[in-house]
Design a protein around this motif. Structure first.
Motif, PDB file in Angstrom:
ATOM      1  N   ALA A 496       0.858  -1.183   0.000  1.00  0.00           N
ATOM      2  CA  ALA A 496       0.000   0.000   0.000  1.00  0.00           C
ATOM      3  C   ALA A 496       0.891   1.228   0.000  1.00  0.00           C
ATOM      4  O   ALA A 496       1.777   1.362   0.850  1.00  0.00           O
ATOM      5  N   ALA A 497       0.659   2.108  -0.964  1.00  0.00           N
ATOM      6  CA  ALA A 497       1.448   3.337  -1.074  1.00  0.00           C
ATOM      7  C   ALA A 497       0.572   4.536  -0.734  1.00  0.00           C
ATOM      8  O   ALA A 497      -0.599   4.585  -1.120  1.00  0.00           O
ATOM      9  N   VAL A 498       1.137   5.491  -0.004  1.00  0.00           N
ATOM     10  CA  VAL A 498       0.411   6.705   0.373  1.00  0.00           C
ATOM     11  C   VAL A 498       1.358   7.894   0.242  1.00  0.00           C
ATOM     12  O   VAL A 498       2.576   7.727   0.068  1.00  0.00           O
ATOM     13  N   GLY A 499       0.788   9.091   0.346  1.00  0.00           N
ATOM     14  CA  GLY A 499       1.599  10.292   0.301  1.00  0.00           C
ATOM     15  C   GLY A 499       2.098  10.674   1.681  1.00  0.00           C
ATOM     16  O   GLY A 499       1.334  10.682   2.649  1.00  0.00           O
ATOM     17  N   ARG A 500       3.375  10.980   1.792  1.00  0.00           N
ATOM     18  CA  ARG A 500       3.969  11.456   3.047  1.00  0.00           C
ATOM     19  C   ARG A 500       4.052  12.978   2.967  1.00  0.00           C
ATOM     20  O   ARG A 500       4.646  13.525   2.016  1.00  0.00           O
ATOM     21  N   VAL A 567       1.880   8.037   9.022  1.00  0.00           N
ATOM     22  CA  VAL A 567       2.893   8.835   8.339  1.00  0.00           C
ATOM     23  C   VAL A 567       2.930  10.249   8.913  1.00  0.00           C
ATOM     24  O   VAL A 567       4.002  10.808   9.192  1.00  0.00           O
ATOM     25  N   ALA A 568       1.747  10.858   9.082  1.00  0.00           N
ATOM     26  CA  ALA A 568       1.688  12.226   9.610  1.00  0.00           C
ATOM     27  C   ALA A 568       2.295  12.296  11.010  1.00  0.00           C
ATOM     28  O   ALA A 568       3.001  13.263  11.350  1.00  0.00           O
ATOM     29  N   GLU A 569       2.035  11.287  11.832  1.00  0.00           N
ATOM     30  CA  GLU A 569       2.593  11.258  13.182  1.00  0.00           C
ATOM     31  C   GLU A 569       4.120  11.202  13.129  1.00  0.00           C
ATOM     32  O   GLU A 569       4.815  11.915  13.869  1.00  0.00           O
ATOM     33  N   ASP A 570       4.650  10.365  12.221  1.00  0.00           N
ATOM     34  CA  ASP A 570       6.112  10.269  12.072  1.00  0.00           C
ATOM     35  C   ASP A 570       6.709  11.597  11.608  1.00  0.00           C
ATOM     36  O   ASP A 570       7.752  12.039  12.112  1.00  0.00           O
ATOM     37  N   VAL A 571       6.036  12.228  10.620  1.00  0.00           N
ATOM     38  CA  VAL A 571       6.537  13.498  10.092  1.00  0.00           C
ATOM     39  C   VAL A 571       6.562  14.556  11.192  1.00  0.00           C
ATOM     40  O   VAL A 571       7.541  15.313  11.341  1.00  0.00           O
ATOM     41  N   ALA A 572       5.498  14.621  11.989  1.00  0.00           N
ATOM     42  CA  ALA A 572       5.429  15.620  13.063  1.00  0.00           C
ATOM     43  C   ALA A 572       6.531  15.389  14.099  1.00  0.00           C
ATOM     44  O   ALA A 572       7.174  16.345  14.573  1.00  0.00           O
ATOM     45  N   ARG A 573       6.765  14.146  14.466  1.00  0.00           N
ATOM     46  CA  ARG A 573       7.821  13.846  15.439  1.00  0.00           C
ATOM     47  C   ARG A 573       9.189  14.290  14.906  1.00  0.00           C
ATOM     48  O   ARG A 573      10.002  14.867  15.631  1.00  0.00           O
ATOM     49  N   VAL A 594      -5.396  15.060  12.125  1.00  0.00           N
ATOM     50  CA  VAL A 594      -5.091  16.111  13.086  1.00  0.00           C
ATOM     51  C   VAL A 594      -3.985  15.599  14.011  1.00  0.00           C
ATOM     52  O   VAL A 594      -4.125  14.541  14.624  1.00  0.00           O
ATOM     53  N   VAL A 595      -2.898  16.337  14.083  1.00  0.00           N
ATOM     54  CA  VAL A 595      -1.783  15.987  14.969  1.00  0.00           C
ATOM     55  C   VAL A 595      -1.919  16.776  16.262  1.00  0.00           C
ATOM     56  O   VAL A 595      -2.060  17.999  16.253  1.00  0.00           O
ATOM     57  N   SER A 596      -1.900  16.066  17.379  1.00  0.00           N
ATOM     58  CA  SER A 596      -2.033  16.691  18.691  1.00  0.00           C
ATOM     59  C   SER A 596      -0.672  16.655  19.395  1.00  0.00           C
ATOM     60  O   SER A 596      -0.046  15.597  19.484  1.00  0.00           O
ATOM     61  N   VAL A 597      -0.227  17.830  19.879  1.00  0.00           N
ATOM     62  CA  VAL A 597       1.131  17.955  20.432  1.00  0.00           C
ATOM     63  C   VAL A 597       1.060  18.533  21.837  1.00  0.00           C
ATOM     64  O   VAL A 597       0.319  19.488  22.101  1.00  0.00           O
ATOM     65  N   PHE A 612       2.989  21.761   6.551  1.00  0.00           N
ATOM     66  CA  PHE A 612       2.502  20.439   6.159  1.00  0.00           C
ATOM     67  C   PHE A 612       0.996  20.446   5.903  1.00  0.00           C
ATOM     68  O   PHE A 612       0.278  21.333   6.368  1.00  0.00           O
ATOM     69  N   SER A 613       0.510  19.426   5.184  1.00  0.00           N
ATOM     70  CA  SER A 613      -0.882  19.387   4.762  1.00  0.00           C
ATOM     71  C   SER A 613      -1.848  18.985   5.873  1.00  0.00           C
ATOM     72  O   SER A 613      -3.045  19.193   5.752  1.00  0.00           O
ATOM     73  N   PHE A 614      -1.355  18.394   6.958  1.00  0.00           N
ATOM     74  CA  PHE A 614      -2.263  17.968   8.025  1.00  0.00           C
ATOM     75  C   PHE A 614      -2.530  19.117   8.998  1.00  0.00           C
ATOM     76  O   PHE A 614      -1.758  20.078   9.097  1.00  0.00           O
ATOM     77  N   GLY A 615      -3.619  19.021   9.732  1.00  0.00           N
ATOM     78  CA  GLY A 615      -3.906  19.995  10.771  1.00  0.00           C
ATOM     79  C   GLY A 615      -3.201  19.633  12.066  1.00  0.00           C
ATOM     80  O   GLY A 615      -2.764  18.500  12.265  1.00  0.00           O
ATOM     81  N   TRP A 616      -3.061  20.599  12.961  1.00  0.00           N
ATOM     82  CA  TRP A 616      -2.425  20.320  14.241  1.00  0.00           C
ATOM     83  C   TRP A 616      -3.138  21.096  15.346  1.00  0.00           C
ATOM     84  O   TRP A 616      -3.853  22.058  15.085  1.00  0.00           O
ATOM     85  N   GLU A 617      -2.951  20.637  16.584  1.00  0.00           N
ATOM     86  CA  GLU A 617      -3.544  21.313  17.739  1.00  0.00           C
ATOM     87  C   GLU A 617      -2.581  21.252  18.902  1.00  0.00           C
ATOM     88  O   GLU A 617      -1.806  20.299  19.049  1.00  0.00           O
TER      89      GLU A 617
END
Length: 623
Positions: A496-500, A567-573, A594-597, A612-617
């Motif tokens: 399975a391939a996705v966008g990072r 993937v989004a979680e890895d990118v945020a870290r 949504v990435v929560s930090v 980045f394309s994802f949202g964050w809070e």
């Protein structure tokens, strides 16, 4: 009163040529009006012919519970009388939450005879299952009883209480031992075994209002890659027409093997209704179906014992069968049907090498009732098969709020039109559930959400999911080209391939794979393999990660939103470089990420994650 309205010659074309078949309008074929009429027709034409051989489990594969078509019709009529007696009418749903067993087949057909069948995956989380029961408006719940599955029975009791059902009816195992156990009552509702109530119900009794072609037959929850199930409403006309279309491709002799769960449209249409129309027996596996390891130990012997001619399964089943030594005569098997997930070329080749039989790939979706294309055995395979009779399939492009058809060979969004296109999705309103086609259907054309094209011979070819496109610096990348490249590797079983998310390119492709047991391939080697085999440099994955299993939806389809969440979680870290005390990503409304930090202030978060394309809070200070 006879329900046979056409001769076999009128009903079944003597050719597989689409143009020749379609010279006769479908309405002149004499199809039964409903699944109930299809059952009565089978009982009238072949009363003593075997209809079902239900295996209690894999260990007792030689001790089936067998029913003739006359037996099955009588059982269904008794169960239909029970449902009518607890308040089910033509527009009322019966929620069915169970693993496969003989009584579940009866319950499905009986629910469609007097009302609407609403089968629900028992593996769904309780709140999701309850939501589907409420949406269906079901006041009667039929469920695997405590002998069959204690966990499902416990869930069903909870569902009945939460949704204020009027009746909760338990199913017993195939070939139960001894009398049924006592069931603990629930206040204000009937709690009983369906078998007990049906024993005293009359057979050969017609429903008060026999179903018509335009009446609703079933609510099935969808299993798209978004993972957000909806209830798709299908009519009797949808189901019978699609089952008949599939029947034109089935072998006319021999039995069919069924082991997919009956909450899935494939099991209902391909392995129940289509054989019913053709008068073919079906061998049903035990409650675990293909999930039972013991089944594979005796599978080839089952094929020999029951002269299995056709079967339906997902690619992983055939991948497993291709590893098993042939210990039986399987010459009867001519049509092993495969669908529901991408079919790796390696699986096709391995199964052919092991058995000498070509897999018969099919394509469809719940909103199209079941199947829209299927390979024709004996003909050269192309794409996912030739469209089925009386359906139209085309590629189109959306412009100015309208679909514009594309010429043969040009890739676009696949659209389907025909008598199999569903009535619509069930939508909750203050007055009760209503059926609305929604934006997926325009002028009778159903948007599949798949990218592909149709060639001049009517072969349907897929190239990916529209919503799964990876957009790298404005360049569209179809993840299927990455997945296909990886699946060509002999040790890769799924991909399975996705966008990072990427601060400069928007997205870059990454891939996840599962490997064969004992595989030696490394992530570095697999990335190099993919780079060498993808059709363009932009599609080369930046990373390839080996995982135990690809996440799937409730009905077993790849669930890419979960991979995108990871993937989004890895990118945020990585972007926060250890400054945060915790970083978690979740799927929000519409599968938005949504990435929560914790432990980082807003300006620093904006600086690190704003590109980045994802949202964050900001979830607050460090724990």
């Amino acid at each position: 009163m006879s329900v046979v309205t056409s001769s076999p010659e009128q009903l079944w074309p003597a050719t597989r040529d689409l143009a020749e078949i379609e010279r006769v309008p479908l309405e002149r074929r004499g199809l039964p009006a409903s699944s109930y009429h299809a059952l009565l027709r089978a009982a009238e034409l072949w009363p003593q012919r075997p209809a079902l051989h239900c295996l209690p489990d894999a260990e007792r594969w030689e001790q089936p519970v067998s029913l003739t078509f006359a037996d099955l019709a009588a059982d269904v009529q008794r169960a239909a009388s029970v449902f009518a007696g607890v308040g089910i009418g033509r527009r009322d749903a019966v929620a069915i939450v169970s693993v496969n067993c003989r009584e579940m087949i009866t319950a499905m057909l009986a629910a469609e005879a007097v009302g609407v069948a609403a089968p629900i995956n028992p593996a769904l989380a309780g709140e999701h299952a309850a939501g589907l029961v409420r949406l269906s408006g079901a006041k009667v719940i039929v469920a695997a009883g405590p002998e069959l599955d204690e966990g499902i029975w416990s869930l069903a009791r909870r569902l009945a209480a939460e949704t204020r059902a009027t009746a909760l009816l338990a199913l017993r195992p195939t070939a139960p031992v001894g009398p049924p156990p006592q069931l603990e009552p629930l206040a204000g509702m009937t709690v009983a075994h369906l078998e007990t109530l049906a024993r005293d119900a009359p057979a050969n009794t017609e429903p008060a209002q026999a179903p018509r072609a335009g009446d609703l037959a079933s609510y099935l929850h969808t299993g798209g890659t978004t993972g957000a199930p909806k209830l798709a409403a299908r009519t009797h006309g949808n189901e019978v027409a699609n089952a008949w279309m599939i029947g034109t491709r089935l072998e006319t002799e021999g039995a069919m093997f069924a082991a997919l769960p009956l909450f899935h449209t494939n099991a209902l249409i391909v392995t129940l209704l289509a054989p019913l129309l053709r008068g073919r027996p079906v061998v049903w596996a035990g409650p675990l179906g293909y999930r039972d390891p013991a089944l594979f130990k005796v599978f080839w012997r089952i094929v020999e014992r029951y002269r299995i001619a056709a079967m339906s399964a997902v690619p992983t089943v055939y991948a497993t069968l291709a590893t098993l030594p042939l210990d039986a005569d399987i010459s009867s098997l001519r049509m092993p049907i495969v669908g529901a997930a991408p079919l790796p070329r390696a699986v096709i080749d391995a199964f052919l090498d092991r058995t000498g039989i070509e897999l018969c790939e099919g394509y469809g979706l719940t909103e199209g009732t079941c199947a829209s294309a299927c390979h024709i055995p004996g003909l050269a395979r192309a794409g996912v098969g030739v469209r089925l009779p009386y359906q139209q399939v085309r590629a189109a492009r959306m412009e100015s709020e309208r679909w514009h058809p594309l010429p043969n060979g040009e890739v676009g969004t696949l659209l389907i039109k025909g008598p199999n296109v569903f009535a619509g999705y069930l939508v909750a309103t203050p007055e009760g559930p209503v059926v609305e086609p929604g934006e997926n259907v325009r002028d009778g054309w159903l948007k599949t959400g798949d990218l592909g094209w149709v060639d001049g011979d009517g072969n349907v070819r897929l190239s990916g999911r529209a919503k799964d496109l990876i957009i790298r610096g404005g360049h569209n990348i179809d993840p299927a080209v990455i997945e296909d490249a990886l699946l060509e590797h002999s040790e890769v079983t799924a991909a399975a391939a996705v966008g990072r998310p990427d601060a400069h390119a928007g997205e870059v492709p990454v891939a996840y794979v599962t490997l064969t047991a004992g595989a030696s391939a490394t992530e570095t080697q697999l990335r190099a393999w993919a780079t060498a085999h993808v059709p363009e440099p932009a599609a080369a994955p930046k990373r390839v990660e080996i995982i135990d299993a690809i996440p799937v939806t409730a009905v077993g389809k790849p669930f890419k939103p979960e991979l995108r969440r990871r993937v989004a979680e890895d990118v945020a870290r990585e972007a926060l470089a250890g400054r945060a005390s915790s970083v978690t990503a979740r799927l929000g409304d519409g599968q938005a990420i949504v990435v929560s930090v914790r432990g980082v202030d807003d300006p620093a978060l904006q600086a690190a994650l704003g590109a980045f394309s994802f949202g964050w809070e900001n979830a607050g200070p460090a724990d």
